[in-house]
Design an enzyme around this catalytic site. Structure first.
Site, PDB file in Angstrom:
ATOM      1  N   PHE A  29       0.860  -1.189   0.000  1.00  0.00           N
ATOM      2  CA  PHE A  29       0.000   0.000   0.000  1.00  0.00           C
ATOM      3  C   PHE A  29       0.892   1.233   0.000  1.00  0.00           C
ATOM      4  CE2 PHE A  29      -2.547   3.466   1.522  1.00  0.00           C
ATOM      5  CZ  PHE A  29      -3.722   3.301   0.803  1.00  0.00           C
TER       6      PHE A  29
ATOM      7  N   ASP B 257       9.255   2.838   1.966  1.00  0.00           N
ATOM      8  CA  ASP B 257       8.052   3.559   2.392  1.00  0.00           C
ATOM      9  C   ASP B 257       7.832   3.263   3.874  1.00  0.00           C
ATOM     10  OD1 ASP B 257       5.468   4.356   3.062  1.00  0.00           O
ATOM     11  OD2 ASP B 257       4.545   3.600   1.222  1.00  0.00           O
TER      12      ASP B 257
ATOM     13  N   LYS C 134       2.021   9.729   8.215  1.00  0.00           N
ATOM     14  CA  LYS C 134       1.213   9.299   9.353  1.00  0.00           C
ATOM     15  C   LYS C 134       1.606   9.905  10.713  1.00  0.00           C
ATOM     16  CE  LYS C 134      -1.405   5.605   7.458  1.00  0.00           C
ATOM     17  NZ  LYS C 134      -1.001   4.938   6.210  1.00  0.00           N
TER      18      LYS C 134
HETATM   19  C1  LIG Z   1      -1.146   5.196   4.799  1.00  0.00           C
HETATM   20  C2  LIG Z   1      -0.015   4.836   3.904  1.00  0.00           C
HETATM   21  C3  LIG Z   1       0.270   5.581   2.755  1.00  0.00           C
HETATM   22  C4  LIG Z   1      -0.610   6.708   2.281  1.00  0.00           C
HETATM   23  O1  LIG Z   1      -0.596   7.794   3.138  1.00  0.00           O
HETATM   24  P1  LIG Z   1      -1.707   8.942   2.972  1.00  0.00           P
HETATM   25  O2  LIG Z   1      -1.286   9.967   3.973  1.00  0.00           O
HETATM   26  O3  LIG Z   1      -3.035   8.332   3.243  1.00  0.00           O
HETATM   27  O4  LIG Z   1      -1.590   9.451   1.582  1.00  0.00           O
HETATM   28  C5  LIG Z   1       1.385   5.225   2.020  1.00  0.00           C
HETATM   29  N1  LIG Z   1       2.179   4.203   2.380  1.00  0.00           N
HETATM   30  C6  LIG Z   1       1.923   3.467   3.473  1.00  0.00           C
HETATM   31  C7  LIG Z   1       2.850   2.355   3.833  1.00  0.00           C
HETATM   32  C8  LIG Z   1       0.817   3.742   4.265  1.00  0.00           C
HETATM   33  O5  LIG Z   1       0.549   2.976   5.335  1.00  0.00           O
END
Ligand SMILES: *Cc1c(COP(=O)(O)O)cnc(C)c1O
Length: 399
Positions: free
Chosen positions: A138, A224, A253
């Site tokens: 994700f 990420d 986050k």
């Molecule tokens: C939540 C998340 C995103 C996206 O972040 P947003 O602030 O919702 O755009 C990207 N990568 C990972 C691993 C995430 O958990």
């Protein structure tokens, strides 16, 4: 307003992208406790999807936000910004990176990271523009990050709009990654622990193998850490658990303690590929978000919350494993690192129903893909807070 009044407005006016929401509206919080509009208290084991790492109304974060709001929230990046400069310094001093760019979300950070990787090779005169990412990952909801997110359910309606040079390969399969790389591949982007994908912890051999493969083929490695970073997994950044160093890292986050902010971090040589005009943001790195993030990072470091997350996480995981043992037909697996924990449930035990029942009992939890109950409590959670949740989970699984 009470819950029913809020619900009526929501159903009439808000785009229904979140389905049927859980029947609660939180009004305020303190520490790890949330209070809803009807006056009920809940212990939080989800932190607004890994955002509220310091819980609610943390004195340092509240003070920083209130003070900065009383001065200036936004100036634009046409001018120097003190909290932005200080935050960038603090992030670099505590990571592999030399330079930072700030945006407003995780998806934006990942877009920036992909642009930076491709620009790096453009500067070198190398025709590399493909990004390889993992299935079940994700990375966000923008077009390039949906392409990066290796899950068909997110990609299908937009398939024709998605950049074809972002391709997904199986997670955990080094040979597949090697086979997918071409002379046009610029970077590999990965979560070392797939959080939304079901708390799938990357094997050390695999993650270290990806690093080595990137070095061998001359690719950049983007990690990420939007969900795994900021102490969540028991180290300030989860890649530290694997002993690897990425070329680019993204954060969001928990970084702003609830105020939207995202970050792209890179080594100097890579960061130098961005020249004036190559990237930008109106809101990104604004004084309010940076003041909040500065307070968050300072607190994480001064209170050594990554270590606390490791310790509390180990305690909670052991308690969950004991609950799992009592319900072998319902619980398939308990996994995760630090305070990113997943409880994989059997087919006939819907994780969403477990979340709803735990909410009725006063515990906020969440799900992840693959019928997984996901726990992401604030890092300030105490070991003493864990027993009550485990007793409630035991009851729910018993029903
Ligand atoms: C939540 C998340 C995103 C996206 O972040 P947003 O602030 O919702 O755009 C990207 N990568 C990972 C691993 C995430 O958990």
């Amino acid at each position: 307003m009470n819950l029913n009044e809020i619900r009526a407005l929501d159903e009439q006016y808000y785009m229904n992208t979140f389905g049927k929401r859980l029947p609660v509206a939180f009004d305020h919080g303190q520490g790890v406790t949330l209070y809803d509009t009807e006056g009920r208290a809940y212990t939080d084991f989800f932190a607004g999807i890994a955002v509220n790492a310091l819980g609610y109304n943390h004195p340092a974060v509240t003070k920083a936000i209130v003070e900065q709001a009383g001065k200036v929230c936004h100036t634009s990046n046409l001018y120097y910004i003190e909290p932005q400069a200080k935050l960038a310094k603090l992030l670099c001093e505590n990571s592999f990176a030399d330079k930072v760019f700030l945006g407003n979300s995780g998806a934006e950070a990942n877009e920036g990271a992909m642009k930076l990787a491709v620009k790096y090779f453009y500067e070198k005169g190398e025709d590399r523009y493909e990004i390889l990412t993992a299935r079940n990952s994700f990375h966000g909801r923008t077009l390039a990050t949906i392409a990066a997110t290796g899950q068909e359910k997110y990609q299908k309606p937009y398939a024709k709009l998605l950049p074809a040079c972002v391709r997904n390969v199986p997670f955990g399969d080094l040979a597949a990654l090697r086979a997918a790389a071409t002379p046009h591949t610029a970077a590999v982007m990965l979560e070392v622990i797939q959080a939304e994908g079901g708390v799938v912890v990357g094997e050390a051999d695999y993650i270290q193998g990806v690093r080595a493969l990137c070095d061998e083929l001359g690719l950049l490695l983007i990690v990420d850490e939007v969900q795994t970073g900021m102490g969540r997994c028991g180290a300030l950044f989860a890649h530290e658990l694997y002993g690897i160093v990425p070329d680019i890292m993204t954060l969001a986050k928990a970084l702003g303690g609830g105020v939207p902010i995202g970050a792209v971090l890179a080594k100097a040589e890579v960061a130098a590929a961005f020249h004036p005009g190559d990237h930008g943001s109106t809101f990104g790195g604004n004084p309010l978000a940076c003041a909040a993030a500065l307070a968050v990072v300072q607190t994480l470091l001064s209170e050594d919350l990554p270590a606390k997350a490791r310790k509390t996480g180990a305690h909670l995981k052991a308690q969950l494993q004991a609950v799992a043992k009592k319900h072998p037909a319902a619980v398939l697996d308990v996994r995760g690192e630090g305070l990113l924990l997943g409880i994989a449930l059997a087919q006939d035990v819907a994780a969403g129903e477990v979340v709803a029942k735990l909410l009725e009992k006063g515990f906020v939890t969440g799900t992840a893909a693959g019928n997984v109950l996901r726990l992401l409590p604030p890092l300030i959670l105490e070991e003493a807070d864990c027993g009550a949740l485990c007793r409630a989970l035991d009851e729910v699984l018993g029903e």
